[in-house]
Design an enzyme around this catalytic site. Structure first.
Site, short mmCIF file in Angstrom:
data_model
loop_
_atom_site.label_atom_id
_atom_site.label_comp_id
_atom_site.label_asym_id
_atom_site.label_seq_id
_atom_site.Cartn_x
_atom_site.Cartn_y
_atom_site.Cartn_z
N TYR A 2 19.64 24.22 20.55
CA TYR A 2 18.87 23.41 21.49
C TYR A 2 19.30 23.90 22.90
O TYR A 2 18.28 23.57 23.65
CB TYR A 2 18.85 21.88 21.32
CG TYR A 2 18.55 21.31 19.77
CD1 TYR A 2 17.98 22.41 19.00
CD2 TYR A 2 18.85 20.31 19.53
CE1 TYR A 2 17.70 22.02 17.43
CE2 TYR A 2 18.59 19.69 18.25
CZ TYR A 2 17.84 20.52 17.14
OH TYR A 2 17.88 20.01 15.95
N HIS A 55 23.88 23.88 10.40
CA HIS A 55 22.20 23.50 10.79
C HIS A 55 21.36 24.33 9.52
O HIS A 55 20.44 23.61 9.37
CB HIS A 55 22.06 24.49 12.10
CG HIS A 55 21.00 24.15 12.75
ND1 HIS A 55 20.98 24.00 14.12
CD2 HIS A 55 19.83 23.40 12.64
CE1 HIS A 55 19.70 23.30 14.64
NE2 HIS A 55 19.21 23.05 13.67
N ASP A 64 21.00 13.36 18.84
CA ASP A 64 21.18 14.23 17.79
C ASP A 64 20.80 15.66 18.50
O ASP A 64 19.56 16.11 19.01
CB ASP A 64 19.87 14.29 16.60
CG ASP A 64 20.14 15.31 15.59
OD1 ASP A 64 20.96 15.50 14.90
OD2 ASP A 64 19.34 16.49 15.84
N1 NAP Z 1 18.18 20.21 11.65
C1 NAP Z 1 17.21 20.57 11.69
O1 NAP Z 1 16.91 22.15 11.29
C2 NAP Z 1 16.21 20.41 12.82
C3 NAP Z 1 14.85 20.90 13.03
C4 NAP Z 1 14.06 20.23 13.82
C5 NAP Z 1 14.40 19.09 14.22
N2 NAP Z 1 15.58 18.52 14.28
C6 NAP Z 1 15.97 17.24 14.93
O2 NAP Z 1 14.83 16.15 14.60
C7 NAP Z 1 14.50 15.72 15.64
C8 NAP Z 1 12.99 15.18 15.62
O3 NAP Z 1 12.18 16.27 15.17
P1 NAP Z 1 11.07 17.11 15.94
O4 NAP Z 1 11.57 16.72 17.72
O5 NAP Z 1 10.94 18.32 15.41
O6 NAP Z 1 9.78 16.25 15.88
P2 NAP Z 1 9.36 14.76 16.00
O7 NAP Z 1 10.27 13.75 16.39
O8 NAP Z 1 8.64 14.52 14.64
O9 NAP Z 1 8.07 14.70 16.80
C9 NAP Z 1 8.35 14.98 18.29
C10 NAP Z 1 7.06 14.94 18.89
O10 NAP Z 1 6.23 13.92 18.64
C11 NAP Z 1 5.94 13.14 20.03
N3 NAP Z 1 6.05 11.68 19.85
C12 NAP Z 1 7.30 11.15 19.68
N4 NAP Z 1 7.21 9.74 19.67
C13 NAP Z 1 5.73 9.55 19.48
C14 NAP Z 1 5.05 8.55 19.40
N5 NAP Z 1 5.66 7.27 19.19
N6 NAP Z 1 3.67 8.65 19.27
C15 NAP Z 1 2.92 9.96 19.54
N7 NAP Z 1 3.88 11.15 19.51
C16 NAP Z 1 4.93 11.07 19.68
C17 NAP Z 1 6.72 13.86 20.88
O11 NAP Z 1 6.37 13.92 22.37
P3 NAP Z 1 6.89 13.24 23.41
O12 NAP Z 1 8.27 13.97 23.70
O13 NAP Z 1 5.93 13.52 24.57
O14 NAP Z 1 7.11 11.72 23.17
C18 NAP Z 1 6.85 15.17 20.35
O15 NAP Z 1 5.82 16.00 20.62
C19 NAP Z 1 14.67 17.11 16.94
O16 NAP Z 1 14.46 16.34 18.17
C20 NAP Z 1 15.93 17.40 16.45
O17 NAP Z 1 17.07 16.61 16.95
C21 NAP Z 1 16.48 19.23 13.43
#
Ligand code: NAP
Length: 274
Positions: free
Chosen positions: A54, A112, A49
């Site tokens: 990004y 988005h 995704d």
């Molecule tokens: N449509 C939208 O508006 C929108 C907005 C925000 C995000 N998104 C999408 O959703 C995806 C996920 O959301 P997000 O990146 O905001 O947050 P998330 O997936 O909830 O959290 C990511 C964070 O958690 C850590 N993490 C991952 N796995 C872990 C585990 N097993 N234990 C402990 N910590 C862990 C990661 O660090 P490390 O990398 O160091 O493991 C990172 O700091 C994004 O990457 C993006 O593709 C979409």
């Protein structure tokens, strides 16, 4: 319910999407994006995704090419950013994303955010790209029920997914029920609330009970509700951890206990206020 990392869920247009994938927000465009995506696909991930916002589509495309899987077996999502919305602008933005990714089609393209006064025209452009076969499925992100209702007035195609912020502190009851009724799959962004829900007592005690980590409990809670989930990690070990969720099952009561952590708390903006 999905039973493996490769298992797919059928969307309302007949296309199948993996039930869990890798999010790459804040994965930097340099070698990091390519390395992360290649590692994930080689571990078995089949959904990536990204978004033009990004600024890592070149690296994502490179990672897909370098990985040991065929392009057709990997499901790639990108999104049209707020400033790129409008009919002609969206056509141009899509072309740019495709060029950066170095691909000749996208599996899923999302609006988005619902930019007022723009998203209906954006949708028309996406419908055109969909009818031309340039995108296999089209969907939205950060849409409340009222945004979807407004979109439906002029739409010819129904979105296949609505990607929204979704985690134990924000269970999105209204839009989830509405999407279920309309056969639009909910997809969870920030499923781990960027780490801010991992220390909740309820989650920690379930992790102890099942000999799993708090992140695994939350991601299992997603898939048991048929919510597609896209945790982000650049760490090889955590990437693997996040998909090792197919050897246990939460009870209905436990799913409800996690739902009770809801406190309407977001890590991102409310789509009505962004
Ligand atoms: N449509 C939208 O508006 C929108 C907005 C925000 C995000 N998104 C999408 O959703 C995806 C996920 O959301 P997000 O990146 O905001 O947050 P998330 O997936 O909830 O959290 C990511 C964070 O958690 C850590 N993490 C991952 N796995 C872990 C585990 N097993 N234990 C402990 N910590 C862990 C990661 O660090 P490390 O990398 O160091 O493991 C990172 O700091 C994004 O990457 C993006 O593709 C979409």
């Amino acid at each position: 319910m999905i039973n493996s990392l490769q298992d797919r869920i059928q969307l309302n247009n007949g296309i199948n999407i993996p039930g869990i994938g890798l999010g790459v927000y804040k994965v930097w465009e340099d070698q990091e994006a390519a390395d992360t995506v290649r590692t994930a696909i080689n571990q078995g991930y089949r959904l990536i995704d990204t978004a033009s916002f990004y600024d890592n589509e070149v690296g994502v495309g490179q990672g897909v090419q370098e990985a040991d899987a065929n392009r057709e077996d990997v499901f790639i999502t990108s999104k049209v950013w707020n400033e790129e919305q409008g009919y002609d602008e969206t056509l141009r933005a899509f072309e740019q994303s495709l060029q950066k990714l170095n691909m000749d089609y996208l599996d899923l393209y999302l609006i988005h955010w619902p930019v007022t006064g723009k998203y209906e025209d954006t949708w028309k452009a996406m419908e055109r790209l969909y009818s031309e076969g340039m995108i296999k499925s089209i969907g939205v992100s950060n849409f409340h029920k009222h945004h979807l209702e407004k979109l439906f007035v002029k739409a010819n195609e129904k979105p296949v997914v609505n990607q929204v912020e979704f985690h134990p502190h924000l269970i999105q009851r209204e839009v989830k029920q509405y999407c279920e009724r309309e056969d639009i799959k909910l997809e969870a962004w920030s499923p781990l609330k960027r780490g801010q829900v991992l220390e909740e007592d309820v989650i920690v005690s379930l992790a102890e009970k099942y000999q799993k980590t708090p992140a695994q409990i939350i991601l299992r809670w997603d898939i048991e509700q048929e919510v597609i989930t896209i945790p982000k990690s650049t760490n090889e070990k955590r990437m693997k951890e996040n998909t090792d969720i197919f050897d246990f099952q939460l009870t209905k009561e436990e799913v409800e206990t996690i739902n009770n952590l809801h406190c309407d708390s977001r890590t991102g903006p409310n789509p009505d206020e962004f």
